[in-house]
Design an enzyme around this catalytic site. Structure first.
Site, short mmCIF file in Angstrom:
data_model
loop_
_atom_site.label_atom_id
_atom_site.label_comp_id
_atom_site.label_asym_id
_atom_site.label_seq_id
_atom_site.Cartn_x
_atom_site.Cartn_y
_atom_site.Cartn_z
N ASP A 293 0.81 -1.22 0.00
CA ASP A 293 0.00 0.00 0.00
C ASP A 293 0.85 1.27 0.00
O ASP A 293 2.02 1.26 0.39
CB ASP A 293 -0.88 0.04 1.26
CG ASP A 293 -2.03 -0.97 1.20
OD1 ASP A 293 -2.01 -1.83 0.30
OD2 ASP A 293 -2.92 -0.88 2.05
N HIS A 435 3.45 -2.49 3.08
CA HIS A 435 3.57 -1.13 2.52
C HIS A 435 4.89 -1.02 1.79
O HIS A 435 5.95 -1.33 2.37
CB HIS A 435 3.47 -0.10 3.65
CG HIS A 435 2.18 -0.15 4.39
ND1 HIS A 435 1.93 -1.09 5.38
CD2 HIS A 435 1.04 0.56 4.27
CE1 HIS A 435 0.70 -0.93 5.83
NE2 HIS A 435 0.13 0.07 5.18
NI NI Z 1 -2.55 3.02 3.41
#
Ligand code: NI
Length: 484
Positions: A293, A435
């Protein structure tokens, strides 16, 4: 017992099975004997095979190997097979065939096969069941695949069966060898016994069902039959029928197939290079979807792309619109490498604190930024922080992809913490949250991916892990639903 059940399922296709006591009346289940029809078929001469060439796996264009080790019921199953790019009919046939065998093996212990049975399954001492499906001939526009099952029971007995299937690379259809032969052809086989292996031209009860037959471009038939042998062995016997004798045995389908075997075209499927993503069935092999992400990031995302490429892994990137707008070339690299892209809003707000119009604006601006970078807008989204209520679900207008495993990589910033956490919590079908904007996350990916692959996981994109499950706008998804 389990071996018997698994092979018993297969015996529908191949009427030569160890210990099943097949006799002439069983053969008649396959096809009623039509005595008059015997006269319509010239009695073929069966010859011992000159070489093993027609029984040896061959490379085919677009073919790629798959394997699976699983403890299913009481058996250690080892499966190997070859999918072919651009032939979904063949690939899904192989999936159904493999799942049928695995389900049969799992049934006695009270269930169906689950991909979880293949995670860390390599150290079992259970009796073996070996399954394989490999191309043995590629000619004209036809790929011929031999499917084999062999097993050893707990009592040391063994049994085997095999079948050949024909994949037409033009129509995409898959045919069984039995379709290539006239039903009456079987009756003509035992008449010429001299010099022929007993299992092929023996008593009627031991005739092959003509399930494992390779028809060559020159019109020869290469037949394989299996029969139980003493001492816990299973004998495989082979014979060849000349083109002249084989001609009268072919059905309409067989003659059509012979024409396609002789076609000048190559069997290479036209769509082989259309997508970097290859067929995978997440009901069959354990899959997980790694998701990253908040990127793309100019520094860390290219590092991650290099690792994924080296590990031959496809993943999913939930991009913010602002980062996609700042780094369009990197977004394009992500797409061109075959990774999937999801909408992660433009400015990463709590969508639950926005009006419906505010949510729509975040979604639309992100779709526009990603479309500008890669040419198309994402078909699914992930709300920042996983924050979504009924109003957000309605407003986003796309399926919401959350996660089953939260690495908390952003919190620990330490691969020694988040890698073991993911490995401990992951199960087949899981979507994993990470992430790609933090160097410490990138630093853990080699180790994480190596460990997951060693455990037996195939790492796939979000669309791949949900293949077969329609993703509906406004609905929330965290992992692949189990096969029903
Ligand atoms: Ni996020």
């Amino acid at each position: 017992m389990i071996l018997r059940i698994v092979l018993g399922w297969f015996c529908v296709l191949v009427l030569i099975c160890a210990g099943d006591g097949l006799n002439g009346s069983t053969v008649s289940l396959q096809q009623p004997r039509a005595a008059a029809a015997v006269n319509n078929v010239d009695v073929p001469v069966l010859r011992p095979p000159l070489s093993d060439a027609r029984w040896t796996p061959v490379q085919v264009p677009g073919g790629y190997p798959m394997s699976l080790t699983a403890v299913v019921g009481a058996h250690q199953v080892k499966a190997s097979w070859t999918y072919v790019d651009g032939l979904p009919g063949l690939n899904s046939h192989l999936d159904s065939w493999l799942l049928g065998i695995l389900d049969a093996a799992a049934t006695p212990s009270g269930g169906r096969y689950r991909p979880a049975m293949a995670v860390n399954a390599s150290q079992s001492a259970n009796p073996g069941l070996t399954v394989s499906a490999q191309p043995v001939q590629a000619a004209g526009t036809v790929i011929v695949v031999r499917e084999k099952v062999s097993g050893t029971g707990a009592d040391g007995t063994s049994a085997a069966s095999s079948e050949t299937i024909y994949a037409d690379t033009v129509s995409g259809e898959v045919h069984r060898a039995a379709e290539l032969l006239r039903p009456e052809a079987l009756d003509a086989l035992p008449a010429r016994a001299a010099g022929v292996p007993a299992g092929i031209a023996g008593p009627a009860a031991q005739q092959p069902a003509l399930s494992d037959v390779v028809l060559t471009p020159s019109g020869e038939l290469h037949i394989t039959a299996h029969r139980p042998a003493g001492g816990g062995r299973s004998d495989q016997e082979k014979a060849t029928i000349s083109a002249g004798d084989a001609e009268a045995m072919l059905s309409d389908m067989g003659r059509k197939m012979l024409g396609q075997l002789q076609a000048a075209e190559s069997p290479a499927p036209a769509t082989a290079a259309a997508s970097p993503l290859r067929h995978v069935n997440c009901d069959l092999v354990p899959c997980a979807a790694l998701t990253y992400d908040d990127g793309p990031d100019a520094r860390t995302t290219p590092q991650l792309l290099a690792i994924l490429k080296e590990k031959n892994v496809h993943a999913t990137f939930f991009m913010t619109g602002s980062n996609a707008a700042s780094n369009p070339a990197i977004a394009r690299q992500v797409a061109e490498a075959g990774h999937a892209i999801g909408n992660h809003t433009f400015s990463h707000p709590y969508l639950t604190k926005l009006s419906a119009a505010g949510v729509r604006s975040e979604m639309d601006r992100t779709d526009a930024a990603i479309r500008a970078a890669v040419g198309s807008a994402p078909s699914f989204m992930r709300p920042p922080y996983g924050a979504a209520d009924a109003a957000v679900q309605r407003a986003v207008g796309k399926p919401l992809i959350l996660w089953a495993v939260d690495s908390l990589d952003w919190q620990s910033k330490n691969p020694a913490v988040f890698v073991p956490k993911v490995l401990k919590e992951i199960t087949p079908g899981a979507v994993v949250l990470m992430h790609d904007v933090d160097p410490t996350t990138i630093a853990g990916q080699q180790e994480l991916i190596t460990n997951l692959q060693t455990q037996g996981y195939t790492l796939v994109t979000v669309p791949q892990i949900f293949e077969g499950t329609p993703l509906v706008a406004g609905h929330v998804y965290r992992s692949r639903p189990e096969r029903r």
